[in-house]
Design a protein around this motif. Structure first.
Motif, PDB file in Angstrom:
ATOM      1  N   MET A   1      30.693  52.014-128.728  1.00 33.89           N
ATOM      2  CA  MET A   1      29.280  52.125-129.031  1.00 33.89           C
ATOM      3  C   MET A   1      28.941  53.564-129.371  1.00 33.89           C
ATOM      4  SD  MET A   1      27.699  49.615-126.149  1.00 33.89           S
ATOM      5  CE  MET A   1      26.187  49.325-127.014  1.00 33.89           C
ATOM      6  N   CYS A   2      29.384  54.488-128.535  1.00 29.39           N
ATOM      7  CA  CYS A   2      29.227  55.889-128.867  1.00 29.39           C
ATOM      8  C   CYS A   2      30.481  56.338-129.595  1.00 29.39           C
ATOM      9  CB  CYS A   2      28.976  56.700-127.608  1.00 29.39           C
ATOM     10  SG  CYS A   2      29.738  56.032-126.140  1.00 29.39           S
ATOM     11  N   GLY A   3      30.554  57.616-129.952  1.00 28.39           N
ATOM     12  CA  GLY A   3      31.667  58.067-130.775  1.00 28.39           C
ATOM     13  C   GLY A   3      32.389  59.264-130.194  1.00 28.39           C
ATOM     14  N   ILE A   4      33.695  59.272-130.365  1.00 19.94           N
ATOM     15  CA  ILE A   4      34.543  60.380-129.930  1.00 19.94           C
ATOM     16  C   ILE A   4      35.234  60.978-131.145  1.00 19.94           C
ATOM     17  CG2 ILE A   4      36.740  60.926-128.770  1.00 19.94           C
ATOM     18  CD1 ILE A   4      35.987  58.979-126.573  1.00 19.94           C
ATOM     19  N   VAL A   5      35.279  62.296-131.198  1.00 18.29           N
ATOM     20  CA  VAL A   5      36.104  63.018-132.164  1.00 18.29           C
ATOM     21  C   VAL A   5      36.739  64.187-131.428  1.00 18.29           C
ATOM     22  CG1 VAL A   5      36.221  64.152-134.413  1.00 18.29           C
ATOM     23  CG2 VAL A   5      34.425  62.488-133.976  1.00 18.29           C
ATOM     24  N   GLY A   6      37.995  64.462-131.696  1.00 19.68           N
ATOM     25  CA  GLY A   6      38.660  65.609-131.092  1.00 19.68           C
ATOM     26  C   GLY A   6      39.817  66.043-131.958  1.00 19.68           C
ATOM     27  N   GLY A   7      40.311  67.244-131.708  1.00 24.01           N
ATOM     28  CA  GLY A   7      41.453  67.684-132.500  1.00 24.01           C
ATOM     29  C   GLY A   7      41.978  69.036-132.083  1.00 24.01           C
ATOM     30  N   ILE A   8      43.172  69.321-132.590  1.00 25.78           N
ATOM     31  CA  ILE A   8      43.818  70.611-132.376  1.00 25.78           C
ATOM     32  C   ILE A   8      44.390  71.053-133.713  1.00 25.78           C
ATOM     33  CG2 ILE A   8      45.957  69.470-131.624  1.00 25.78           C
ATOM     34  CD1 ILE A   8      46.415  71.947-129.818  1.00 25.78           C
ATOM     35  N   ALA A   9      44.156  72.320-134.072  1.00 24.01           N
ATOM     36  CA  ALA A   9      44.552  72.817-135.393  1.00 24.01           C
ATOM     37  C   ALA A   9      44.730  74.321-135.337  1.00 24.01           C
ATOM     38  CB  ALA A   9      43.492  72.445-136.433  1.00 24.01           C
ATOM     39  N   GLU A  10      45.228  74.873-136.417  1.00 23.06           N
ATOM     40  CA  GLU A  10      45.314  76.329-136.526  1.00 23.06           C
ATOM     41  C   GLU A  10      44.000  76.916-137.006  1.00 23.06           C
ATOM     42  OE1 GLU A  10      48.601  77.422-138.963  1.00 23.06           O
ATOM     43  OE2 GLU A  10      50.098  76.443-137.692  1.00 23.06           O
ATOM     44  N   LEU A  36      34.658  73.397-127.066  1.00 23.14           N
ATOM     45  CA  LEU A  36      35.782  74.075-127.709  1.00 23.14           C
ATOM     46  C   LEU A  36      36.465  74.991-126.704  1.00 23.14           C
ATOM     47  CD1 LEU A  36      33.817  75.187-130.895  1.00 23.14           C
ATOM     48  CD2 LEU A  36      35.458  73.298-130.815  1.00 23.14           C
ATOM     49  N   ILE A  37      37.758  75.223-126.926  1.00 22.88           N
ATOM     50  CA  ILE A  37      38.459  76.241-126.149  1.00 22.88           C
ATOM     51  C   ILE A  37      38.479  77.525-126.980  1.00 22.88           C
ATOM     52  CG2 ILE A  37      40.605  76.932-125.012  1.00 22.88           C
ATOM     53  CD1 ILE A  37      39.249  74.533-123.723  1.00 22.88           C
ATOM     54  N   ASP A  38      37.884  78.574-126.442  1.00 22.01           N
ATOM     55  CA  ASP A  38      37.819  79.856-127.146  1.00 22.01           C
ATOM     56  C   ASP A  38      38.199  80.955-126.157  1.00 22.01           C
ATOM     57  OD1 ASP A  38      37.369  81.814-129.017  1.00 22.01           O
ATOM     58  OD2 ASP A  38      35.186  81.799-128.785  1.00 22.01           O
ATOM     59  N   HIS A  39      39.330  81.637-126.437  1.00 18.02           N
ATOM     60  CA  HIS A  39      39.816  82.706-125.562  1.00 18.02           C
ATOM     61  C   HIS A  39      39.946  82.235-124.113  1.00 18.02           C
ATOM     62  CE1 HIS A  39      38.293  85.012-129.069  1.00 18.02           C
ATOM     63  NE2 HIS A  39      39.346  85.792-128.803  1.00 18.02           N
ATOM     64  N   ILE A  69      36.688  68.863-128.501  1.00 16.52           N
ATOM     65  CA  ILE A  69      36.297  67.471-128.416  1.00 16.52           C
ATOM     66  C   ILE A  69      34.793  67.382-128.662  1.00 16.52           C
ATOM     67  CG2 ILE A  69      38.130  66.593-126.922  1.00 16.52           C
ATOM     68  CD1 ILE A  69      36.412  67.216-124.500  1.00 16.52           C
ATOM     69  N   ALA A  70      34.370  66.260-129.213  1.00 17.40           N
ATOM     70  CA  ALA A  70      32.948  66.086-129.527  1.00 17.40           C
ATOM     71  C   ALA A  70      32.572  64.628-129.297  1.00 17.40           C
ATOM     72  CB  ALA A  70      32.657  66.504-130.967  1.00 17.40           C
ATOM     73  N   HIS A  71      31.251  64.370-129.232  1.00 15.47           N
ATOM     74  CA  HIS A  71      30.821  63.051-128.789  1.00 15.47           C
ATOM     75  C   HIS A  71      29.391  62.765-129.221  1.00 15.47           C
ATOM     76  CE1 HIS A  71      29.756  59.915-125.735  1.00 15.47           C
ATOM     77  NE2 HIS A  71      31.047  59.652-125.770  1.00 15.47           N
ATOM     78  N   THR A  72      29.142  61.510-129.599  1.00 17.41           N
ATOM     79  CA  THR A  72      27.776  61.006-129.705  1.00 17.41           C
ATOM     80  C   THR A  72      27.615  59.963-128.612  1.00 17.41           C
ATOM     81  OG1 THR A  72      28.531  59.433-131.396  1.00 17.41           O
ATOM     82  CG2 THR A  72      27.409  61.440-132.157  1.00 17.41           C
ATOM     83  N   ARG A  73      26.547  60.080-127.838  1.00 15.27           N
ATOM     84  CA  ARG A  73      26.380  59.242-126.642  1.00 15.27           C
ATOM     85  C   ARG A  73      25.325  58.158-126.852  1.00 15.27           C
ATOM     86  NH1 ARG A  73      22.811  59.520-121.819  1.00 15.27           N
ATOM     87  NH2 ARG A  73      23.880  58.538-120.067  1.00 15.27           N
ATOM     88  N   VAL A  95      35.492  66.824-120.791  1.00 12.04           N
ATOM     89  CA  VAL A  95      35.851  65.419-121.023  1.00 12.04           C
ATOM     90  C   VAL A  95      34.797  64.755-121.902  1.00 12.04           C
ATOM     91  CG1 VAL A  95      36.200  63.159-119.934  1.00 12.04           C
ATOM     92  CG2 VAL A  95      37.017  65.231-118.798  1.00 12.04           C
ATOM     93  N   VAL A  96      35.263  63.931-122.849  1.00 12.67           N
ATOM     94  CA  VAL A  96      34.386  62.978-123.537  1.00 12.67           C
ATOM     95  C   VAL A  96      34.888  61.577-123.213  1.00 12.67           C
ATOM     96  CG1 VAL A  96      33.611  64.480-125.398  1.00 12.67           C
ATOM     97  CG2 VAL A  96      35.750  63.209-125.671  1.00 12.67           C
TER      98      VAL A  96
END
Length: 612
Positions: A1-10, A36-39, A69-73, A95-96
């Motif tokens: 019903m809601c949406g998940i998007v996530g990823g790892i990249a350069e 996001l993971i930043d430093h 990771i990202a999410h629509t709830r 966590v999403v």
């Protein structure tokens, strides 16, 4: 019903995540966020309302990261607030989550006793705290997730990151859809492959119980801690692309796409005046032995199943039952051998329908009873298609509007194809009737086009509904389910309370509601029930009701005082339910637009219902 998007990249991944969320907006949601993971730190942004609000906040903060990771709830636990929006965090864990953690209250009490403070009303936050706590005993995120997953009861898809391991994304599928998008030097997860098409067209479709570790250059999938393999499948991205084009809303575009969608669906099975030799040929043996049909579905798909019940019984003499999946799965139904259990779903991920299917399969195996399962579905890669013995695809293309239109009419077309196939295998359909139905199927797209030409007239009538608060839809025979569908459409997108009834039931209660302020929509094809339906219309008018009649052009029903008539092209009585779906869809659409509602994303609703 809601949406998940996530990823790892350069590269910076925030724009990819946001684009993915935009592509999932059609599913319905009330808030959006990303982490996001930043430093070696989690940076998080969450906003109530549309993804556009999140975009503005992320842009102003210049958020950056290579893992996220990202999410629509869509709210299940707690109101739409910033604190309840995903991602949820515990320390440097984020966590999403799609789905429901059924035992979250028990887990929450345990975590509170350990000193964890909850900032939301959601069930998801317990997952973040559980992972955080598990990481105190292990320095490895995958191990921590594998430790806590057995403690979770319910259906869920999870995306999990930890600042101390900025090169890993962990994902879990248990009862809620999740795919892995395969790239080069980058990999992604999403609850819907549509979200990832800008970055890849290669996907791994996760199965129940899969736990995945994504790194930039590797994908590892574990089942019960054992490394396993899942195939990579390439998707034709052009098939999944969708835009509104010249139309104001996706719903209107999809209404007008129905002639082509039905044409595509029937063309896969018909060759001139015959069923194609290869059509569902793998099911020939099963169809020859089945003694009855059990249809399981929800919402609009349930209405399609109700129409099919008439067809199975009247055209080929095969007993057919139709039940709502959310009720069927909990009433401990008797499994009958030599039954075809037919699940209908646009997405193929409908939680209740999938659960009912799995229950049936499990009980049949336990009882050593031979049954067959089949899916009618619009998504070739869905769980339902993968988990049934046979499937028949509705070639509707992407349907973005929450209120189903072309998915419904292509389901009806597919169901009629199935009726013909089973009748042919069982030699239970008369040759002349079979020929007549096939000819009518080929003619249906043309009649749909002719029916759509009534759009301007239906728009004019819809203006009379704008101030109404209630409405009745009436139909008989195969048009009783279309009355239910029309009422569902009107309430879904215009928020007018509407009810569908079998017209013969009018005197058994609903007539008490009829007064000068009650619009009554009548579906009046030219069939053996027409005269009885005319009597029902007289009953309504005698009580002061205002009639809005969609009538066959040869029905001898004409406009008069408080009786508005739109004439529908003549069509075979067997295929009329497909045609009469068009005017009720257009009526609902125009009323909603005039009332100023969000047509494509009506309040409180979601496109794909992946939770109970």
């Amino acid at each position: 019903m809601c949406g998940i998007v996530g990823g790892i990249a350069e590269r910076n991944i925030s724009e990819i995540l946001i684009e993915g969320l935009k592509r999932l907006e059609y599913r319905g949601y009330d808030s959006a966020g990303l982490a996001l993971i930043d430093h070696h730190h989690v940076v998080r942004e969450r906003q109530v309302g549309k993804v556009a609000n999140l975009v503005e906040a992320v842009t102003s903060r210049h958020l950056h990261g290579n893992l996220g990771i990202a999410h629509t709830r869509w709210a299940t636990h707690g109101k739409p607030t910033q604190n309840n929006a995903h991602p949820h965090a515990s320390g440097e864990v984020a966590v999403v989550h799609n789905g429901i953690i059924e035992n979250y209250q028990e887990l929450k009490q345990e975590l509170q006793q350990l000193g964890y403070v909850f900032s939301s009303e959601t069930d998801t936050e317990v997952v973040a705290h559980l992972v955080n706590h598990a990481l105190k005993s292990t320095p490895d995120l995958l191990t921590a997730v594998q430790t806590i997953v057995p403690r979770l009861k319910g259906a869920y898809a999870l995306g999990i990151i930890w600042a101390q391991q900025p090169d890993e994304l962990i994902a879990v599928r248990e009862g809620s859809p999740l795919v892995v998008g395969v790239g080069i030097g980058e990999h992604f997860i999403s609850s819907d492959q549509l979200a990832l098409l800008p970055v890849t067209n290669r996907f791994i479709y996760l199965e129940e119980g899969d736990i995945v570790r994504l790194k930039r250059n590797s994908i590892e999938i574990f089942v019960n801690t054992v490394l396993t393999h899942r195939p990579v499948k390439e998707l034709d991205a052009t098939v999944m692309s969708s835009s509104k084009g010249e139309y104001k809303h996706f719903m209107l575009k999809e209404i007008f796409e129905q002639p082509e969608a039905v044409q595509q669906t029937i063309a896969q099975a018909l060759d001139a005046e015959h069923l194609k030799a290869g059509f569902l040929e793998k099911a020939d043996g099963a169809f020859d032995t089945i003694q009855q049909i059990q249809i399981i579905a929800c919402g609009t798909s349930y209405h399609a199943g109700m129409v099919a019940k008439y067809w199975f019984e009247q055209i080929i003499g095969l007993p057919c039952q139709v039940e709502i999946a959310s009720e069927y799965r909990y009433r401990h139904p008797v499994i009958v051998a030599n039954t075809l259990y037919l699940c209908i779903s646009q997405s193929g991920e409908t939680a209740d329908s999938l659960a009912a299917l799995r229950d049936v399969q499990r009980h049949a195996k336990q009882q050593h009873k031979t049954i067959f399962t089949m899916a009618i579905c619009n998504v070739a890669t869905s769980s339902m298609v993968r988990e049934t013995d046979f499937h028949l695809l509705t070639l509707a293309g992407p349907e973005i509007g929450v209120a189903s239109t072309k998915a419904f009419t292509t389901q009806l077309a597919a169901l009629m194809l199935l009726v013909l196939k089973v009748g042919e295998i069982k030699n239970s359909i008369a040759a002349d009737l079979k020929q007549s139905v096939i000819q009518a199927l080929w003619h249906t797209p043309k009649v749909l086009n002719e029916t759509l030409k009534n759009d301007a007239e239906i728009l004019r009538l819809s203006e009379l509904f704008v101030e109404k608060q209630h409405c009745l839809f009436l139909g008989r025979g195969t048009h009783f389910p279309i009355a239910l569908e029309g009422a569902l459409k009107l309430k879904e997108i215009s928020y007018i309370h509407a009810e569908g009834y079998a017209a013969g039931e009018l005197k058994h209660g609903p007539l008490a509601l009829v007064d000068n302020d009650m619009p009554v929509v009548i579906l009046a094809p030219k069939d053996e029930m027409l005269d009885k339906l005319k009597s029902n219309m007289e009953e309504v008018q005698a009580r002061g009701g205002e009639l809005f009649v969609f009538a066959d052009e040869h029905s001898d029903i004409h406009a008069k005082d408080r009786q508005h008539v739109v004439h529908i092209p003549a069509v075979s009585e067997w295929l009329a339910p497909i045609i009469y779906s068009i005017p009720v869809q257009l009526l609902s659409y125009h009323v909603a637009v005039l009332r100023g509602t969000d047509v494509d994303q009506p309040r409180n609703l979601a496109k794909s219902v992946t939770v109970e």
